[in-house]
Design a protein around this motif. Sequence first.
Motif, PDB file in Angstrom:
ATOM      1  N   GLY A  47      74.994   7.086 -33.884  1.00  0.00           N
ATOM      2  CA  GLY A  47      74.248   5.955 -34.414  1.00  0.00           C
ATOM      3  C   GLY A  47      74.008   6.039 -35.905  1.00  0.00           C
ATOM      4  N   ALA A  48      74.468   7.107 -36.522  1.00  0.00           N
ATOM      5  CA  ALA A  48      74.218   7.321 -37.951  1.00  0.00           C
ATOM      6  C   ALA A  48      75.091   6.403 -38.803  1.00  0.00           C
ATOM      7  CB  ALA A  48      74.504   8.776 -38.302  1.00  0.00           C
ATOM      8  N   PRO A  49      74.647   6.129 -40.020  1.00  0.00           N
ATOM      9  CA  PRO A  49      75.492   5.352 -40.942  1.00  0.00           C
ATOM     10  C   PRO A  49      76.800   6.095 -41.230  1.00  0.00           C
ATOM     11  CG  PRO A  49      73.251   5.563 -41.790  1.00  0.00           C
ATOM     12  CD  PRO A  49      73.355   6.478 -40.608  1.00  0.00           C
ATOM     13  N   VAL A  50      77.824   5.331 -41.573  1.00  0.00           N
ATOM     14  CA  VAL A  50      79.138   5.886 -41.875  1.00  0.00           C
ATOM     15  C   VAL A  50      79.535   5.420 -43.271  1.00  0.00           C
ATOM     16  CG1 VAL A  50      81.575   5.878 -41.219  1.00  0.00           C
ATOM     17  CG2 VAL A  50      79.832   5.849 -39.452  1.00  0.00           C
ATOM     18  N   THR A  51      79.908   6.355 -44.130  1.00  0.00           N
ATOM     19  CA  THR A  51      80.382   6.010 -45.474  1.00  0.00           C
ATOM     20  C   THR A  51      81.905   6.063 -45.467  1.00  0.00           C
ATOM     21  OG1 THR A  51      78.371   6.908 -46.464  1.00  0.00           O
ATOM     22  CG2 THR A  51      80.256   6.602 -47.922  1.00  0.00           C
ATOM     23  N   TRP A  67      82.021   2.884 -36.102  1.00  0.00           N
ATOM     24  CA  TRP A  67      80.582   3.009 -36.337  1.00  0.00           C
ATOM     25  C   TRP A  67      79.890   2.681 -35.022  1.00  0.00           C
ATOM     26  CZ3 TRP A  67      77.027  -1.339 -36.661  1.00  0.00           C
ATOM     27  CH2 TRP A  67      75.723  -0.951 -36.961  1.00  0.00           C
ATOM     28  N   ARG A  68      79.045   3.605 -34.540  1.00  0.00           N
ATOM     29  CA  ARG A  68      78.358   3.438 -33.252  1.00  0.00           C
ATOM     30  C   ARG A  68      79.331   3.133 -32.130  1.00  0.00           C
ATOM     31  NH1 ARG A  68      72.697   0.188 -34.466  1.00  0.00           N
ATOM     32  NH2 ARG A  68      71.812   1.804 -35.769  1.00  0.00           N
ATOM     33  N   SER A  69      80.485   3.759 -32.174  1.00  0.00           N
ATOM     34  CA  SER A  69      81.563   3.566 -31.191  1.00  0.00           C
ATOM     35  C   SER A  69      82.130   2.146 -31.206  1.00  0.00           C
ATOM     36  CB  SER A  69      81.085   3.927 -29.776  1.00  0.00           C
ATOM     37  OG  SER A  69      80.650   5.260 -29.728  1.00  0.00           O
ATOM     38  N   LEU A  70      81.901   1.419 -32.283  1.00  0.00           N
ATOM     39  CA  LEU A  70      82.437   0.072 -32.426  1.00  0.00           C
ATOM     40  C   LEU A  70      83.511   0.054 -33.505  1.00  0.00           C
ATOM     41  CD1 LEU A  70      79.037  -1.872 -32.563  1.00  0.00           C
ATOM     42  CD2 LEU A  70      80.583  -1.739 -30.606  1.00  0.00           C
ATOM     43  N   PRO A  71      84.562  -0.755 -33.329  1.00  0.00           N
ATOM     44  CA  PRO A  71      85.542  -0.902 -34.410  1.00  0.00           C
ATOM     45  C   PRO A  71      84.979  -1.833 -35.484  1.00  0.00           C
ATOM     46  CG  PRO A  71      86.168  -2.280 -32.552  1.00  0.00           C
ATOM     47  CD  PRO A  71      84.920  -1.529 -32.139  1.00  0.00           C
ATOM     48  N   VAL A  72      84.984  -1.382 -36.716  1.00  0.00           N
ATOM     49  CA  VAL A  72      84.529  -2.214 -37.831  1.00  0.00           C
ATOM     50  C   VAL A  72      85.734  -2.486 -38.726  1.00  0.00           C
ATOM     51  CG1 VAL A  72      83.014  -2.369 -39.835  1.00  0.00           C
ATOM     52  CG2 VAL A  72      82.179  -1.301 -37.733  1.00  0.00           C
ATOM     53  N   PHE A  73      86.059  -3.778 -38.873  1.00  0.00           N
ATOM     54  CA  PHE A  73      87.164  -4.187 -39.731  1.00  0.00           C
ATOM     55  C   PHE A  73      86.664  -4.311 -41.160  1.00  0.00           C
ATOM     56  CE2 PHE A  73      89.196  -6.960 -36.117  1.00  0.00           C
ATOM     57  CZ  PHE A  73      89.547  -5.816 -35.428  1.00  0.00           C
ATOM     58  N   ILE A 189      81.862   2.086 -49.117  1.00  0.00           N
ATOM     59  CA  ILE A 189      80.916   1.244 -48.384  1.00  0.00           C
ATOM     60  C   ILE A 189      80.211   2.124 -47.366  1.00  0.00           C
ATOM     61  CG2 ILE A 189      80.698  -0.632 -46.691  1.00  0.00           C
ATOM     62  CD1 ILE A 189      83.066  -1.994 -48.015  1.00  0.00           C
ATOM     63  N   GLN A 190      78.906   1.927 -47.234  1.00  0.00           N
ATOM     64  CA  GLN A 190      78.176   2.604 -46.162  1.00  0.00           C
ATOM     65  C   GLN A 190      77.838   1.562 -45.100  1.00  0.00           C
ATOM     66  OE1 GLN A 190      74.157   4.375 -46.662  1.00  0.00           O
ATOM     67  NE2 GLN A 190      75.129   6.250 -45.907  1.00  0.00           N
ATOM     68  N   ILE A 191      78.372   1.773 -43.900  1.00  0.00           N
ATOM     69  CA  ILE A 191      78.145   0.882 -42.771  1.00  0.00           C
ATOM     70  C   ILE A 191      76.949   1.407 -41.983  1.00  0.00           C
ATOM     71  CG2 ILE A 191      79.166  -0.118 -40.673  1.00  0.00           C
ATOM     72  CD1 ILE A 191      81.943   0.611 -41.993  1.00  0.00           C
ATOM     73  N   GLY A 192      76.002   0.522 -41.718  1.00  0.00           N
ATOM     74  CA  GLY A 192      74.823   0.913 -40.942  1.00  0.00           C
ATOM     75  C   GLY A 192      73.532   0.878 -41.734  1.00  0.00           C
TER      76      GLY A 192
END
Length: 199
Positions: A47-51, A67-73, A189-192
Amino acid sequence: MANEVVDQGRRRFLTATTAVVGGVGVVAAVVPFIKSWEPSARAKAAGAPVTVDISAIEAGQKVTFAWRSLPVFVVNRTKEQLAQLQGLEPRLLDPKSTDPDQQPKYAQNEARSIKPEWLVVIGLCTHLGCVPDFVPDIKPEPFDANWKGGFYCPCHKSRYDIAGRVFSGVPAPKNLPVPPYHFVDDTHIQIGVDPQEAG
């Protein structure tokens, strides 16, 4: 035997010692049990942010991050792709991105992004959760003779424009969601984490 003298001091000592040892045993048993309620390190990391590094993503290219086991485009959109966004509004279900659950305030604009050239969306169709294909070319496609680039879900033929806005008349009911994110610098980019939370 009935005449034996009871040593009250010793009795109190043994009772107190037994109570202390029993209490320590209960604490020793309860602490691991309570600790088991906390999320594991793996769950916290999930659940942590991803850079992510976007420096190598070329214009017109999409890269997928987890990110959070989800694909982020993450898509580096071209000027030509961005120019197509205005003409599509009559064909879209929610062209103004009015649903606040689908994107943060800072992405509630035509490009659905902080910087127009960079799109960041969760890559799951809002119909049944299939991963849509990225079809960036602005040319007629078998599924849309007036295709202007975007995402096509092969499962049930839902279509989204290059900003992740859903077309009218397809099974998907909503735009592709924009996750919280911010730019750490020009190449990351930091996602989350929303921009106002970034410190």
